[in-house]
Motif scaffolding. Structure first.
Motif, short mmCIF file in Angstrom:
data_model
loop_
_atom_site.label_atom_id
_atom_site.label_comp_id
_atom_site.label_asym_id
_atom_site.label_seq_id
_atom_site.Cartn_x
_atom_site.Cartn_y
_atom_site.Cartn_z
N UNK A 151 0.85 -1.19 0.00
CA UNK A 151 0.00 0.00 0.00
C UNK A 151 0.88 1.24 0.00
N UNK A 152 0.68 2.10 -0.96
CA UNK A 152 1.35 3.40 -0.99
C UNK A 152 0.31 4.45 -0.64
N UNK A 153 0.58 5.26 0.40
CA UNK A 153 -0.40 6.24 0.87
C UNK A 153 0.26 7.53 1.30
N UNK A 154 -0.58 8.56 1.32
CA UNK A 154 -0.14 9.82 1.91
C UNK A 154 -0.11 9.65 3.41
N UNK A 155 0.83 10.29 4.06
CA UNK A 155 0.91 10.26 5.52
C UNK A 155 -0.34 10.87 6.13
N UNK A 156 -0.64 10.45 7.35
CA UNK A 156 -1.73 11.07 8.08
C UNK A 156 -2.60 10.10 8.86
N UNK B 285 -4.70 -3.69 8.29
CA UNK B 285 -3.95 -4.95 8.21
C UNK B 285 -4.76 -6.11 8.78
N UNK B 286 -5.37 -5.92 9.93
CA UNK B 286 -6.16 -7.00 10.54
C UNK B 286 -7.38 -7.35 9.70
N UNK C 44 2.56 -4.58 3.40
CA UNK C 44 3.46 -3.49 3.74
C UNK C 44 2.77 -2.16 3.38
N UNK C 45 2.79 -1.24 4.32
CA UNK C 45 2.25 0.10 4.09
C UNK C 45 3.42 1.06 3.98
N UNK C 46 3.50 1.74 2.87
CA UNK C 46 4.54 2.75 2.62
C UNK C 46 3.86 4.11 2.56
N UNK C 47 4.38 5.06 3.32
CA UNK C 47 3.76 6.39 3.37
C UNK C 47 4.75 7.46 2.92
N UNK C 48 4.20 8.51 2.34
CA UNK C 48 5.02 9.68 2.01
C UNK C 48 4.17 10.94 2.20
N UNK C 49 4.82 12.08 2.39
CA UNK C 49 4.08 13.33 2.60
C UNK C 49 3.19 13.66 1.40
N UNK C 50 2.10 14.34 1.68
CA UNK C 50 1.14 14.70 0.63
C UNK C 50 1.80 15.49 -0.50
N UNK C 51 2.79 16.31 -0.16
CA UNK C 51 3.41 17.11 -1.21
C UNK C 51 4.24 16.26 -2.18
N UNK C 52 4.48 14.99 -1.87
CA UNK C 52 5.19 14.09 -2.79
C UNK C 52 4.26 13.42 -3.79
N UNK C 53 2.97 13.63 -3.66
CA UNK C 53 1.99 13.02 -4.55
C UNK C 53 1.54 14.04 -5.58
N UNK C 54 1.29 13.58 -6.80
CA UNK C 54 0.74 14.43 -7.84
C UNK C 54 -0.41 13.73 -8.53
N UNK C 55 -1.56 14.38 -8.59
CA UNK C 55 -2.73 13.85 -9.30
C UNK C 55 -3.70 14.99 -9.57
#
Length: 129
Positions: free
Chosen positions: A66-71, A81-82, A102-113
């Motif tokens: 899972x790739x997600x914005x932090x928060x 997960x459960x 596996x959950x991978x997070x990055x700051x919202x400013x790293x996302x573009x859409x």
């Protein structure tokens, strides 16, 4: 924002693709409070020789990334997960030893859409849950 990559051996993953996508999406909707019409899943089909797995896993082994914005809170991510282990086991019969998450997070400013960055856009759902 969240995107899911699903990896598995082609001959075992392809037949369950649609049902697995439905189960994953139901968990994302319930745990992360996503809108029902928001889904971004990508399946990666591998040959048996290209997918090394732990000794405890069978040929049905899948990896969910899972790739997600932090928060999201720790509790929210643990709930996701459960729910995944519970529903995938119940609805698809996969053993917990055949599911890795596996959950991978990055700051919202790293996302573009939609022509903007994640910290600029107005979403119709909450990220801080």
């Amino acid at each position: 924002m969240s995107q899911v990559k699903i990896y598995g051996i082609r001959e075992h993953l392809l037949p369950i693709r649609n049902q697995l996508s439905e189960v994953i999406h139901s968990c994302v909707v319930d745990a992360l409070q996503f809108p029902v019409d928001k889904r971004a899943h990508r399946f990666f089909y591998l040959d048996t020789d290209d997918f090394f797995r732990p000794a405890t896993a069978s040929e049905h082994y899948v990896i969910l990334e899972f790739m997600m914005m932090e928060g999201r809170t720790v509790e929210t991510k643990k709930k996701l997960i459960h729910l995944l282990y519970e529903r995938i086991g119940e609805q698809l019969g996969l053993a917990v030893t055949d599911i890795e998450i596996c959950i991978l997070e990055s700051p919202a400013h790293n996302w573009g859409f939609r022509g903007m960055t994640g910290d600029e856009i107005k979403l119709n759902y909450k990220v801080n849950v």
